[in-house]
Design a protein around this motif. Structure first.
Motif, mmCIF file in Angstrom:
data_model
loop_
_atom_site.group_PDB
_atom_site.id
_atom_site.type_symbol
_atom_site.label_atom_id
_atom_site.label_comp_id
_atom_site.label_asym_id
_atom_site.label_seq_id
_atom_site.Cartn_x
_atom_site.Cartn_y
_atom_site.Cartn_z
ATOM 1 N N ARG A 108 -90.241 -65.380 14.456
ATOM 2 C CA ARG A 108 -91.388 -66.433 14.803
ATOM 3 C C ARG A 108 -92.532 -65.518 14.442
ATOM 4 O O ARG A 108 -93.784 -66.451 14.321
ATOM 5 N N ALA A 109 -92.728 -64.183 14.311
ATOM 6 C CA ALA A 109 -94.172 -63.750 13.667
ATOM 7 C C ALA A 109 -93.713 -63.750 12.407
ATOM 8 O O ALA A 109 -94.983 -64.461 12.377
ATOM 9 N N ARG A 110 -92.663 -64.518 11.878
ATOM 10 C CA ARG A 110 -93.183 -64.160 10.339
ATOM 11 C C ARG A 110 -93.767 -65.574 10.399
ATOM 12 O O ARG A 110 -94.327 -65.464 9.115
ATOM 13 N N SER A 111 -92.833 -66.825 11.252
ATOM 14 C CA SER A 111 -93.543 -67.876 10.317
ATOM 15 C C SER A 111 -95.097 -67.903 11.139
ATOM 16 O O SER A 111 -95.358 -69.258 10.877
ATOM 17 N N VAL A 112 -95.616 -67.229 12.004
ATOM 18 C CA VAL A 112 -96.740 -67.386 12.699
ATOM 19 C C VAL A 112 -97.725 -66.805 10.934
ATOM 20 O O VAL A 112 -99.281 -67.263 10.626
ATOM 21 N N ASP A 113 -97.305 -65.902 10.655
ATOM 22 C CA ASP A 113 -98.481 -64.831 10.175
ATOM 23 C C ASP A 113 -97.899 -63.352 10.069
ATOM 24 O O ASP A 113 -97.049 -62.045 10.635
ATOM 25 N N PRO A 114 -96.792 -63.516 8.432
ATOM 26 C CA PRO A 114 -96.773 -62.435 7.690
ATOM 27 C C PRO A 114 -97.311 -61.003 7.809
ATOM 28 O O PRO A 114 -95.855 -60.326 8.323
ATOM 29 N N ALA A 115 -97.899 -60.958 7.931
ATOM 30 C CA ALA A 115 -98.373 -59.890 8.410
ATOM 31 C C ALA A 115 -98.703 -59.278 10.467
ATOM 32 O O ALA A 115 -99.865 -58.532 11.033
ATOM 33 N N ALA A 116 -98.336 -60.332 11.506
ATOM 34 C CA ALA A 116 -98.557 -60.688 12.394
ATOM 35 C C ALA A 116 -98.697 -58.520 13.427
ATOM 36 O O ALA A 116 -97.423 -58.879 12.545
ATOM 37 N N ARG A 117 -98.998 -58.424 14.133
ATOM 38 C CA ARG A 117 -99.091 -57.566 14.985
ATOM 39 C C ARG A 117 -98.174 -57.644 16.320
ATOM 40 O O ARG A 117 -99.103 -58.621 17.067
ATOM 41 N N CYS A 118 -97.096 -57.620 16.729
ATOM 42 C CA CYS A 118 -96.623 -57.347 18.455
ATOM 43 C C CYS A 118 -96.800 -56.128 18.601
ATOM 44 O O CYS A 118 -96.891 -55.143 18.208
ATOM 45 N N VAL A 119 -96.249 -56.567 19.879
ATOM 46 C CA VAL A 119 -96.919 -55.095 20.742
ATOM 47 C C VAL A 119 -95.578 -55.667 21.916
ATOM 48 O O VAL A 119 -96.129 -57.124 22.645
ATOM 49 N N HIS A 120 -95.045 -54.880 22.942
ATOM 50 C CA HIS A 120 -94.465 -55.166 24.122
ATOM 51 C C HIS A 120 -94.553 -54.114 25.183
ATOM 52 O O HIS A 120 -94.757 -53.591 24.301
ATOM 53 N N GLU A 121 -94.666 -54.455 26.701
ATOM 54 C CA GLU A 121 -94.637 -53.365 27.544
ATOM 55 C C GLU A 121 -93.517 -52.379 27.244
ATOM 56 O O GLU A 121 -92.595 -52.730 27.517
ATOM 57 N N SER A 122 -94.036 -50.923 27.751
ATOM 58 C CA SER A 122 -92.716 -50.337 28.287
ATOM 59 C C SER A 122 -92.081 -50.538 29.247
ATOM 60 O O SER A 122 -92.519 -50.449 30.110
ATOM 61 N N GLY A 123 -90.709 -50.175 29.634
ATOM 62 C CA GLY A 123 -89.776 -51.170 30.501
ATOM 63 C C GLY A 123 -88.734 -49.894 30.434
ATOM 64 O O GLY A 123 -87.988 -49.198 29.493
ATOM 65 N N VAL A 124 -87.485 -50.833 30.983
ATOM 66 C CA VAL A 124 -86.351 -50.032 31.490
ATOM 67 C C VAL A 124 -85.352 -51.010 30.009
ATOM 68 O O VAL A 124 -84.680 -50.760 29.769
ATOM 69 N N THR A 125 -86.030 -51.572 29.262
ATOM 70 C CA THR A 125 -85.679 -52.166 27.959
ATOM 71 C C THR A 125 -84.984 -51.068 26.873
ATOM 72 O O THR A 125 -85.084 -51.088 26.239
ATOM 73 N N GLY A 126 -86.546 -50.621 27.316
ATOM 74 C CA GLY A 126 -86.662 -48.749 25.970
ATOM 75 C C GLY A 126 -87.449 -49.489 24.861
ATOM 76 O O GLY A 126 -87.856 -50.109 24.595
ATOM 77 N N PHE A 127 -86.826 -48.568 23.637
ATOM 78 C CA PHE A 127 -87.495 -48.621 22.086
ATOM 79 C C PHE A 127 -86.506 -49.348 22.011
ATOM 80 O O PHE A 127 -86.819 -49.750 20.485
ATOM 81 N N GLU A 128 -85.735 -51.191 22.125
ATOM 82 C CA GLU A 128 -84.277 -51.050 21.036
ATOM 83 C C GLU A 128 -84.845 -52.240 20.045
ATOM 84 O O GLU A 128 -84.735 -52.407 19.206
ATOM 85 N N LEU A 129 -85.902 -53.605 21.608
ATOM 86 C CA LEU A 129 -86.881 -54.152 20.120
ATOM 87 C C LEU A 129 -87.625 -53.645 19.435
ATOM 88 O O LEU A 129 -87.609 -54.159 18.110
ATOM 89 N N GLN A 130 -88.252 -53.071 19.412
ATOM 90 C CA GLN A 130 -89.327 -52.401 18.767
ATOM 91 C C GLN A 130 -88.569 -51.753 17.454
ATOM 92 O O GLN A 130 -89.154 -51.959 16.442
ATOM 93 N N LYS A 131 -87.052 -51.465 17.330
ATOM 94 C CA LYS A 131 -86.885 -49.961 16.486
ATOM 95 C C LYS A 131 -86.436 -51.134 15.319
ATOM 96 O O LYS A 131 -86.511 -51.128 14.264
ATOM 97 N N LYS A 132 -85.860 -52.699 15.750
ATOM 98 C CA LYS A 132 -85.243 -53.625 14.966
ATOM 99 C C LYS A 132 -86.379 -54.518 14.718
ATOM 100 O O LYS A 132 -85.954 -54.785 13.862
ATOM 101 N N LEU A 133 -87.448 -54.720 15.399
ATOM 102 C CA LEU A 133 -88.248 -55.312 14.093
ATOM 103 C C LEU A 133 -89.302 -54.378 13.693
ATOM 104 O O LEU A 133 -89.099 -55.138 12.493
#
Length: 387
Positions: free
Chosen positions: A44-69
């Protein structure tokens, strides 16, 4: 310098992700919802803009999504939720889309305080220490329940040692006495063995987790730093492991003052103009780590200013040993001066807790590869010299 015009906010839940992309050049906002899938978020991020920057809040889901992205080539950061000031008007219109759009706008203006993301090794090392803290709490509660059950029925443990001193409740002698105790009702006699078993299992879990923490602290990636912190009085292997694992890298803090502020035993302040008001500690960081320097400060009123002897297997660097020796002298003198001034012991413990954190940061920094650090000053400032 901004190298992209597209910023995406991700409102992450256990089973779903709401993504809102903001184009700051056109003001266009696009949203999408999909399952908890890093590949779908990256596409989804690449379809909008290959250079897009993403952010999500810190919380119980930890850092797994950030590492995979990040592994998929998407620039993603984790924002500190405690430092995001939302408008008061948004309190009554909270939903996933608004939350994600708010994150995207905050990122586009550079108002996101990024959370340092630990690697997998650091996260794995933290789990045993945090589980050990839980096991200690479980053991404390189980012992409390065991000691109070017979007391409610008028039975008091009154066994004495040969010296005439009364034995404590939380001992093996007390547990043996509790096993031999018979209560009046059948239900009570069935509950008492359960309480005894709970205390025994909690003690076994605690001992097993202590072994895991010691084993983890002995690994090559951690051993030198843990040994360096152990040179300070009041800091044993368990305490040093807590500090090292939670901090991850001492070099990510610019100085000892910032590390102490992150741990939390730093006075809060509400000053304006000529009025200077300082209050209780800030209680920053996490509750688990904040107790560590306070417990270390407990030891200094009864300790000498001499440095600690090396334990078997410890191998800290010479710079760390010299630094720790200086730190012990400083902490013993400072703690003694507080008591001489008549400061209450509890207050003095917390007041003196900041400095062990500062000295521990410097010792950990010196133990990291490729760095050497001059001993920290009492104010917490320290210069770093690269070697």
């Amino acid at each position: 310098m901004i190298d992209t015009a597209t910023f995406a906010g991700l409102d992450v839940h256990a089973r779903s992700i709401k993504a809102v992309a903001l184009d700051i050049m056109t003001g266009e906002v696009k949203s999408a919802t999909f399952g908890y899938d890093a590949a779908a978020a990256a596409d989804r991020a690449r379809s909008v803009d290959p250079a897009a920057r993403c952010v999500h809040e810190s919380g119980v889901t930890g850092f797994e999504l950030q590492k995979k992205l990040s592994s998929l080539g998407v620039d993603c950061v984790v924002g500190a939720v405690s430092k995001m000031m939302k408008p008061a008007a948004d309190r009554r219109r909270k939903n996933d889309r608004n939350d994600a759009e708010f994150l995207a706008r905050m990122l586009s203006t550079g108002n996101v305080a990024e959370v340092w993301a630990p690697d997998d090794e650091c996260e794995a090392a933290r789990d045993p220490t945090r589980a050990l803290e839980d096991a200690r709490d479980d053991l404390e509660r189980s012992k409390q329940r065991l000691s109070k059950l017979p007391l409610r029925h008028g039975l008091v443990f009154d066994e004495k040692a040969p010296s005439g001193r009364r034995k404590k409740n939380r001992t093996q002698a007390y547990r043996s006495w509790a096993r031999s105790t018979s209560l009046a009702e059948r239900a009570d006699n069935e509950v008492l063995p359960c309480c005894i078993d709970d205390a025994r299992q909690a003690a076994e879990s605690k001992a097993r987790l202590e072994g895991l923490v010691k084993a983890e602290a002995g690994r090559p990636g951690w051993k030198r730093r843990v040994d360096s912190l152990c040179r300070l009085k009041g800091i044993d292997a368990m305490t040093a492991a807590d500090l090292v694992f939670e901090a991850g890298e001492s070099s990510r803090f610019k100085n000892a003052r910032s590390f102490a502020a992150w741990v939390g035993p730093t006075p809060s302040e509400h000053s304006s103009g000529e009025s200077v008001r300082k209050g209780g500690i800030t209680k920053a960081g996490n509750k688990h780590l904040r107790k560590t320097p306070v417990e270390a400060a407990w030891h200094y009123p009864t300790r000498s200013a001499h440095s600690k002897d090396l334990a078997k297997g410890q191998a800290p660097g010479q710079a760390a040993r010299r630094h720790a020796a200086k730190g012990v002298r400083r902490l013993v003198a400072r703690r003694g001066s507080m008591l001489e001034r008549g400061m209450r012991r509890n207050k003095a413990d917390v007041a003196a807790a900041r400095e062990p954190a500062c000295w521990a940061w410097a010792a950990g920094l010196m133990a990291e590869e490729g760095r050497e650090k001059r001993p920290a000053s009492p104010s917490g400032r320290a210069a770093i010299v690269r070697t």
